[in-house]
Design a protein around this motif. Structure first.
Motif, mmCIF file in Angstrom:
data_model
loop_
_atom_site.group_PDB
_atom_site.id
_atom_site.type_symbol
_atom_site.label_atom_id
_atom_site.label_comp_id
_atom_site.label_asym_id
_atom_site.label_seq_id
_atom_site.Cartn_x
_atom_site.Cartn_y
_atom_site.Cartn_z
ATOM 1 N N LYS A 68 2.010 -0.448 1.293
ATOM 2 C CA LYS A 68 1.039 -0.302 0.207
ATOM 3 C C LYS A 68 0.055 0.833 0.499
ATOM 4 O O LYS A 68 -0.340 1.567 -0.404
ATOM 5 C CB LYS A 68 0.285 -1.612 -0.040
ATOM 6 C CG LYS A 68 1.162 -2.719 -0.575
ATOM 7 C CD LYS A 68 1.687 -2.358 -1.951
ATOM 8 C CE LYS A 68 2.515 -3.475 -2.537
ATOM 9 N NZ LYS A 68 3.053 -3.136 -3.847
ATOM 10 N N ALA A 69 -0.342 0.996 1.750
ATOM 11 C CA ALA A 69 -1.239 2.090 2.121
ATOM 12 C C ALA A 69 -0.548 3.435 1.924
ATOM 13 O O ALA A 69 -1.154 4.395 1.446
ATOM 14 C CB ALA A 69 -1.707 1.924 3.568
ATOM 15 N N LEU A 70 0.734 3.495 2.267
ATOM 16 C CA LEU A 70 1.505 4.719 2.038
ATOM 17 C C LEU A 70 1.642 4.996 0.545
ATOM 18 O O LEU A 70 1.560 6.144 0.106
ATOM 19 C CB LEU A 70 2.881 4.605 2.697
ATOM 20 C CG LEU A 70 2.886 4.627 4.218
ATOM 21 C CD1 LEU A 70 4.237 4.183 4.763
ATOM 22 C CD2 LEU A 70 2.507 6.005 4.736
ATOM 23 N N ALA A 71 1.835 3.946 -0.242
ATOM 24 C CA ALA A 71 1.927 4.098 -1.699
ATOM 25 C C ALA A 71 0.626 4.667 -2.253
ATOM 26 O O ALA A 71 0.640 5.562 -3.102
ATOM 27 C CB ALA A 71 2.246 2.767 -2.362
ATOM 28 N N TYR A 72 -0.492 4.163 -1.756
ATOM 29 C CA TYR A 72 -1.798 4.665 -2.191
ATOM 30 C C TYR A 72 -1.917 6.165 -1.905
ATOM 31 O O TYR A 72 -2.390 6.938 -2.744
ATOM 32 C CB TYR A 72 -2.906 3.886 -1.488
ATOM 33 C CG TYR A 72 -4.288 4.394 -1.794
ATOM 34 C CD1 TYR A 72 -4.929 4.032 -2.982
ATOM 35 C CD2 TYR A 72 -4.953 5.223 -0.907
ATOM 36 C CE1 TYR A 72 -6.208 4.493 -3.270
ATOM 37 C CE2 TYR A 72 -6.229 5.689 -1.184
ATOM 38 C CZ TYR A 72 -6.846 5.326 -2.370
ATOM 39 O OH TYR A 72 -8.107 5.795 -2.638
ATOM 40 N N THR A 73 -1.458 6.580 -0.743
ATOM 41 C CA THR A 73 -1.509 7.992 -0.383
ATOM 42 C C THR A 73 -0.616 8.813 -1.303
ATOM 43 O O THR A 73 -1.006 9.888 -1.762
ATOM 44 C CB THR A 73 -1.095 8.186 1.089
ATOM 45 O OG1 THR A 73 -1.944 7.396 1.913
ATOM 46 C CG2 THR A 73 -1.206 9.636 1.507
ATOM 47 N N ALA A 74 0.575 8.301 -1.606
ATOM 48 C CA ALA A 74 1.476 8.997 -2.522
ATOM 49 C C ALA A 74 0.851 9.138 -3.910
ATOM 50 O O ALA A 74 0.978 10.177 -4.555
ATOM 51 C CB ALA A 74 2.817 8.270 -2.616
ATOM 52 N N SER A 128 -5.586 11.037 5.282
ATOM 53 C CA SER A 128 -4.896 12.253 5.718
ATOM 54 C C SER A 128 -4.563 12.226 7.210
ATOM 55 O O SER A 128 -4.049 13.194 7.742
ATOM 56 C CB SER A 128 -5.727 13.493 5.382
ATOM 57 O OG SER A 128 -6.983 13.437 6.018
ATOM 58 N N THR A 129 -4.853 11.090 7.861
ATOM 59 C CA THR A 129 -4.503 10.933 9.276
ATOM 60 C C THR A 129 -3.920 9.528 9.486
ATOM 61 O O THR A 129 -4.144 8.626 8.677
ATOM 62 C CB THR A 129 -5.732 11.084 10.194
ATOM 63 O OG1 THR A 129 -6.632 10.000 9.952
ATOM 64 C CG2 THR A 129 -6.445 12.419 9.978
ATOM 65 N N VAL A 130 -3.214 9.357 10.565
ATOM 66 C CA VAL A 130 -2.661 8.043 10.898
ATOM 67 C C VAL A 130 -3.785 7.036 11.120
ATOM 68 O O VAL A 130 -3.684 5.879 10.703
ATOM 69 C CB VAL A 130 -1.728 8.134 12.130
ATOM 70 C CG1 VAL A 130 -1.300 6.760 12.591
ATOM 71 C CG2 VAL A 130 -0.509 8.986 11.814
ATOM 72 N N ALA A 131 -4.880 7.466 11.730
ATOM 73 C CA ALA A 131 -6.013 6.559 11.967
ATOM 74 C C ALA A 131 -6.587 6.049 10.643
ATOM 75 O O ALA A 131 -6.921 4.863 10.523
ATOM 76 C CB ALA A 131 -7.093 7.262 12.785
ATOM 77 N N GLN A 132 -6.698 6.922 9.646
ATOM 78 C CA GLN A 132 -7.190 6.502 8.341
ATOM 79 C C GLN A 132 -6.200 5.551 7.670
ATOM 80 O O GLN A 132 -6.608 4.592 7.013
ATOM 81 C CB GLN A 132 -7.462 7.715 7.446
ATOM 82 C CG GLN A 132 -8.649 8.530 7.900
ATOM 83 C CD GLN A 132 -8.767 9.843 7.165
ATOM 84 O OE1 GLN A 132 -7.776 10.446 6.770
ATOM 85 N NE2 GLN A 132 -9.995 10.314 6.990
ATOM 86 N N LEU A 133 -4.908 5.810 7.835
ATOM 87 C CA LEU A 133 -3.886 4.917 7.296
ATOM 88 C C LEU A 133 -3.979 3.550 7.968
ATOM 89 O O LEU A 133 -3.919 2.513 7.298
ATOM 90 C CB LEU A 133 -2.489 5.513 7.484
ATOM 91 C CG LEU A 133 -1.343 4.732 6.871
ATOM 92 C CD1 LEU A 133 -1.419 4.751 5.346
ATOM 93 C CD2 LEU A 133 -0.007 5.291 7.333
ATOM 94 N N ASP A 134 -4.170 3.544 9.281
ATOM 95 C CA ASP A 134 -4.326 2.282 10.012
ATOM 96 C C ASP A 134 -5.525 1.487 9.492
ATOM 97 O O ASP A 134 -5.435 0.278 9.280
ATOM 98 C CB ASP A 134 -4.506 2.543 11.514
ATOM 99 C CG ASP A 134 -3.259 3.077 12.192
ATOM 100 O OD1 ASP A 134 -2.156 2.963 11.624
ATOM 101 O OD2 ASP A 134 -3.401 3.632 13.301
ATOM 102 N N ALA A 135 -6.639 2.176 9.278
ATOM 103 C CA ALA A 135 -7.856 1.506 8.794
ATOM 104 C C ALA A 135 -7.645 0.934 7.392
ATOM 105 O O ALA A 135 -8.059 -0.192 7.103
ATOM 106 C CB ALA A 135 -9.029 2.477 8.797
#
Length: 87
Positions: A48-54, A68-75
């Motif tokens: 879902k986080a990846l979908a949000y980025t897309a 825009s970073t893996v850390a932000q995706l993790d958060a």
């Protein structure tokens, strides 16, 4: 990783936009998200986080996305998990 960025930079904007839109819809589908979660052995919240980025990339292609970073995706994944709405 620079090779990936270089490759993406060479893709026609129209094609890249179409790819991102397809990813956005696919990742937002609950069945697809659950299947990907199982296939990739990652939490649905991450899908879902990846979908949000897309979504962000397809709606504002010239803007830097919130994630825009893996850390932000993790958060963001942790935030989604904390909401308790993802199965």
């Amino acid at each position: 990783m620079n090779n990936l960025k270089s490759t993406l930079a060479q893709i026609d904007d129209e094609l890249l936009a179409e790819l991102l839109e397809a990813a956005q819809f696919a990742l937002n589908d609950t069945r697809t998200a659950k299947r990907l979660s199982a296939e990739l052995d990652i939490p649905v919240a991450r899908i879902k986080a990846l979908a949000y980025t897309a979504v962000q990339l397809s709606m504002e292609p010239g803007a830097v996305p919130d994630i825009s970073t893996v850390a932000q995706l993790d958060a963001f994944q942790e935030e989604l998990t904390g909401l308790g709405k993802l199965n």
